[in-house]
Design a protein around this motif. Structure first.
Motif, short mmCIF file in Angstrom:
data_model
loop_
_atom_site.label_atom_id
_atom_site.label_comp_id
_atom_site.label_asym_id
_atom_site.label_seq_id
_atom_site.Cartn_x
_atom_site.Cartn_y
_atom_site.Cartn_z
N ARG A 166 0.85 -1.20 0.00
CA ARG A 166 0.00 0.00 0.00
C ARG A 166 0.88 1.24 0.00
O ARG A 166 1.79 1.36 0.82
CB ARG A 166 -0.91 -0.01 1.24
CG ARG A 166 -1.85 1.17 1.35
CD ARG A 166 -2.85 0.95 2.49
NE ARG A 166 -2.19 0.62 3.74
CZ ARG A 166 -1.72 1.52 4.61
NH1 ARG A 166 -1.85 2.82 4.36
NH2 ARG A 166 -1.16 1.12 5.75
N PRO A 167 0.65 2.20 -0.92
CA PRO A 167 1.51 3.37 -0.96
C PRO A 167 1.30 4.27 0.25
O PRO A 167 0.17 4.55 0.65
CB PRO A 167 1.09 4.09 -2.25
CG PRO A 167 -0.29 3.59 -2.53
CD PRO A 167 -0.36 2.20 -1.98
N LEU A 168 2.41 4.72 0.85
CA LEU A 168 2.38 5.67 1.95
C LEU A 168 2.75 7.07 1.48
O LEU A 168 2.37 8.06 2.12
CB LEU A 168 3.34 5.23 3.06
CG LEU A 168 2.96 3.95 3.81
CD1 LEU A 168 4.07 3.57 4.78
CD2 LEU A 168 1.65 4.13 4.56
N SER A 169 3.49 7.15 0.40
CA SER A 169 3.86 8.45 -0.16
C SER A 169 2.68 9.03 -0.94
O SER A 169 1.82 8.28 -1.43
CB SER A 169 5.08 8.30 -1.06
OG SER A 169 4.93 7.20 -1.94
N PRO A 170 2.61 10.35 -1.06
CA PRO A 170 1.50 10.98 -1.79
C PRO A 170 1.60 10.71 -3.29
O PRO A 170 2.59 10.16 -3.77
CB PRO A 170 1.68 12.47 -1.45
CG PRO A 170 3.11 12.62 -1.08
CD PRO A 170 3.52 11.33 -0.45
N PRO A 171 0.58 11.12 -4.05
CA PRO A 171 0.55 10.82 -5.50
C PRO A 171 1.75 11.34 -6.28
O PRO A 171 2.05 10.82 -7.35
CB PRO A 171 -0.75 11.49 -5.97
CG PRO A 171 -1.63 11.47 -4.76
CD PRO A 171 -0.71 11.69 -3.60
N ARG A 172 2.43 12.35 -5.76
CA ARG A 172 3.63 12.86 -6.44
C ARG A 172 4.91 12.39 -5.77
O ARG A 172 6.00 12.84 -6.11
CB ARG A 172 3.59 14.39 -6.50
CG ARG A 172 2.43 14.93 -7.35
CD ARG A 172 2.34 16.44 -7.31
NE ARG A 172 3.45 17.10 -7.98
CZ ARG A 172 4.29 17.94 -7.40
NH1 ARG A 172 4.15 18.24 -6.11
NH2 ARG A 172 5.26 18.52 -8.08
N GLY A 173 4.79 11.45 -4.80
CA GLY A 173 5.96 10.94 -4.09
C GLY A 173 6.42 11.89 -2.99
O GLY A 173 5.96 13.03 -2.90
N TRP A 174 7.32 11.39 -2.14
CA TRP A 174 7.95 12.25 -1.14
C TRP A 174 8.98 13.12 -1.86
O TRP A 174 9.84 12.61 -2.57
CB TRP A 174 8.64 11.44 -0.06
CG TRP A 174 7.77 10.57 0.79
CD1 TRP A 174 7.87 9.23 0.96
CD2 TRP A 174 6.68 10.98 1.64
NE1 TRP A 174 6.92 8.77 1.83
CE2 TRP A 174 6.17 9.82 2.28
CE3 TRP A 174 6.08 12.22 1.91
CZ2 TRP A 174 5.10 9.86 3.16
CZ3 TRP A 174 5.01 12.26 2.80
CH2 TRP A 174 4.54 11.09 3.41
N ARG A 175 8.94 14.46 -1.61
CA ARG A 175 9.76 15.37 -2.41
C ARG A 175 10.70 16.24 -1.58
O ARG A 175 11.39 17.09 -2.14
CB ARG A 175 8.86 16.26 -3.29
CG ARG A 175 8.22 15.46 -4.41
CD ARG A 175 7.41 16.30 -5.37
NE ARG A 175 7.12 15.53 -6.58
CZ ARG A 175 7.54 15.84 -7.79
NH1 ARG A 175 8.26 16.93 -7.97
NH2 ARG A 175 7.24 15.09 -8.82
N ARG A 176 10.77 16.03 -0.30
CA ARG A 176 11.68 16.84 0.51
C ARG A 176 13.11 16.30 0.38
O ARG A 176 13.33 15.15 0.06
CB ARG A 176 11.24 16.86 1.96
CG ARG A 176 9.87 17.50 2.15
CD ARG A 176 9.59 17.84 3.58
NE ARG A 176 8.27 18.47 3.72
CZ ARG A 176 7.78 18.94 4.84
NH1 ARG A 176 8.49 18.83 5.96
NH2 ARG A 176 6.59 19.50 4.88
N GLY A 177 14.06 17.17 0.69
CA GLY A 177 15.47 16.76 0.66
C GLY A 177 16.14 16.94 -0.69
O GLY A 177 17.21 16.38 -0.94
N ASP A 178 15.54 17.77 -1.58
CA ASP A 178 16.15 18.12 -2.87
C ASP A 178 16.57 16.89 -3.67
O ASP A 178 17.70 16.78 -4.15
CB ASP A 178 17.37 19.03 -2.67
CG ASP A 178 16.99 20.36 -2.03
OD1 ASP A 178 15.92 20.90 -2.39
OD2 ASP A 178 17.73 20.84 -1.17
#
Length: 628
Positions: free
Chosen positions: A347-359
């Motif tokens: 089951r996906p835990l990341s949002p629809p655009r993925g985790w995006r923090r940390g450059d």
């Protein structure tokens, strides 16, 4: 029970429960003797443990060995069938095919002719044996007999030839020679056929041509090889549901030994038709089928590359590099700045655009350490993203600065929790503290276009030097990579492996042999020996590691265990990126690109699994390997 089509009479048949850990004796559950037609029947009380592994042995005299008291003691023919877990009723066949299947699948769990090992490796290995031989009738199993195996590779013929080699002993003609050739240098020779097969499986390049000669004139099992192989490996190709793998980049195994695989491209059978980036995460059973419910979708998945990892909680992390075919209309730069996270059940835990923090920028190599920190090599960003204890909201970027880390590609964590990151564009490896502080940059020692990196239990780090392989990021396109490797038709002079010691020093020269051909992925097994996947040459290399006691006698660190002139070759291989070891000791490689890649859809479509070849590893892999 039979040899070819001939029944084996008066064999002592025993049903065993395999030992539950290395060194534990197998427990006999029932015993009988075969009749003149080779038939037998057994009744037994099923073990209480649901994961108990059962197997049958049949000990017999070779044909023509009379019935004297002395001859009665001579029982070098041991045929074996792995039953596996669960209660078995109905017909079971033991023959040379089932024995080869058992010997290869259980090679890392067999000592002195008895089978023992820990879960889940032992149970998974028993299941894999059924991919080779059908125990209902003693024929070739469907998985081996049909595409993408079958006539498409030489594995079926090698398997049958090994069965023919055994049949020579069953016929009373070649036992002594077989045992002498199968034995390992410096170790006692096997005394029966099952152990002989396991010994061949663990060191398949040993006396390969002489063993092939033992099958000459024998036709019990067809089709067979027409010439000797470089080594007696058994390599199976797995494709899941048959329309999901396209450019598999890397594989990570969970605690049960199931394989999680990120794909570069959306599946397409025609390489001339352009495809975009894959939006699925594959998960295969140890025997190559989809786990129910897989493949998985969502969480921002797009064009995953070399980054697939599993953390201590079983969460799966897939780095979205943004691979896509040359004519895909999407803007990859909007999609290659994230990482996706999934629960152990997909089951996906990341949002629809993925985790995006940390450059995150064009992420490639991704690993978890034992504390659950996730390390991501930003191939397009000259940096590493560290996600503390898997909390994506706390992700931060680590940039050493200057030209010390260009095109970060592979990452591994050592025994002290430090991260080592290859710089494919800077011919370097950067060392970071467990908290992510840059400590030093290592150059020299033959480090040239480094790709994959792996750590061992002694604190060393092993680097695969791609030589001519330029990582496809920071302005380099996959088409440029294809052009760079197109004319490499022999081992490139800079193809090598470098050892970095815990203090950051390296030997003066890297390790070189002809098993290395555009090295890419690298892994260390449970015995600290080193495995290298190659983007060229259709070969897998195995090197003696720093724990020399685990290597064949006479070898030193860096020497080739696989044939030095060829490595372990297979016509089932294409262009390989990743190599990883599962809890059964099977070596998995990703057929990432076709040998002749069309950039509209260059992806290969299989995982290739060398059965029983390596020392098992406890999974998930969290830094250095742990022996199962």
């Amino acid at each position: 029970m039979r040899s070819g089509s001939r029944p084996i009479a008066a064999a002592e048949v025993t049903l065993f429960q395999a030992g539950g850990h290395p060194g534990a004796g197998a427990r006999p559950l029932a015993r009988t003797r075969s009749d003149a037609h080779g038939r037998f029947s057994l009744s037994y009380r099923a073990p209480k443990a649901p994961d108990a592994v059962l197997y049958l042995t049949a000990d017999a005299r070779p044909a023509g060995h009379g019935h004297s008291r002395a001859a009665h003691r001579v029982r070098p023919v041991r045929l074996v069938t792995m039953i596996g877990t669960g209660r078995r009723t109905g017909k079971v066949v033991l023959n040379e095919r089932t024995t080869v299947a058992a010997g290869f699948a259980m090679a890392q769990f067999t000592q002195g002719g008895e089978v023992a090992g820990r879960s889940p490796g032992l149970q998974n290995a028993a299941a894999v044996s059924h991919n080779l031989a059908d125990i209902d009738d003693g024929a070739v199993a469907e998985a081996l007999a049909t595409a993408p195996n079958g006539e498409q590779t030489s594995t079926l013929r090698a398997f049958n030839t090994l069965a023919d080699i055994l049949s020579g002993c069953t016929a009373g003609q070649t036992c002594d020679t077989l045992f002498e050739l199968a034995g390992h240098p410096g170790a006692p020779a096997p005394r029966e056929t099952f152990q002989a097969v396991a010994d061949i499986a663990r060191l398949p390049g040993n006396h390969a041509a002489e063993l092939f000669a033992l099958a000459e004139g024998r036709t019990d099992y067809l089709p067979k090889l027409t010439k000797a192989p470089d080594a007696w490996t058994i390599a199976l190709r797995y494709v899941g549901n048959g329309h999901e793998l396209d450019g598999p980049g890397n594989v990570a195994f969970d605690a049960e030994g199931t394989a999680w695989i990120g794909n570069n491209y959306t599946y397409g059978a025609d390489p001339r038709r352009s495809v975009c980036g894959s939006r699925i995460l594959s998960r295969l059973t140890p025997t190559g089928q989809d786990v129910p419910g897989a493949p998985y979708r969502g969480g921002g998945l797009y064009g995953v590359g070399f980054g697939t990892a599993i953390d201590p909680d079983g969460h799966v992390w897939a780095a979205n590099f943004g691979f896509q075919g040359s004519d895909c209309p999407l803007d990859a730069s909007r999609l290659y700045r994230s990482i996706s996270e999934f629960t152990p059940d997909g089951r996906p835990l990341s949002p629809p655009r993925g985790w995006r923090r940390g450059d995150i920028v064009q992420p490639q190599g991704t690993v978890s350490d034992r504390e659950g920190n996730i390390w991501v090599a930003n191939c397009g960003g000259r940096s590493v993203t560290r996600i503390p204890q898997g909390d994506a909201h706390r992700a931060r970027n680590i940039a050493p600065g200057g030209d010390s880390l260009i095109k970060p590609f592979g990452v591994t964590v050592d025994t002290r929790g430090r991260a080592w990151v290859t710089g494919n564009g800077s011919d370097s490896v950067t060392l970071l503290s467990p908290q992510g502080r840059p400590l030093r940059s290592i150059t020299g020692g033959g480090i040239k276009r480094p790709m994959g990196v792996a750590s061992d239990t002694l604190g060393n780090v092993w680097v695969a030097n791609g030589g001519a392989v330029v990582a496809p990021c920071e302005g380099t396109t996959p088409a440029m990579v294809a052009e760079a490797v197109e004319d490499v038709v022999a081992r490139h002079v800079d193809a090598s492996v470098t050892l970095i010691r815990p203090d950051g020093t390296t030997p003066a020269k890297p390790f070189v042999n002809d098993g290395l051909f555009l090295p890419w992925g690298i892994a260390v097994d449970g015995n600290d020996t080193v495995w290298v996947a190659n983007f060229g040459g259709h070969r897998l290399a195995n090197l003696c590691g720093a724990r020399v006691s685990a290597c064949p006698p006479g070898l030193r660190t860096g020497d080739a265990i696989s044939p030095a002139g060829t490595g372990y070759t297979s016509d089932g291989l294409e262009r390989n990126t990743a190599v990883q070891i599962d809890p059964s000791g099977n070596v998995w490689l990703a057929n990432n690109w076709m040998t002749v890649p069309l950039q509209t859809n260059p992806g290969g479509h299989e995982m290739v699994v060398f059965v029983g070849l390596a020392a098992p590893v406890r999974t998930p892999l969290l830094g250095p390997p742990r022996h199962l």
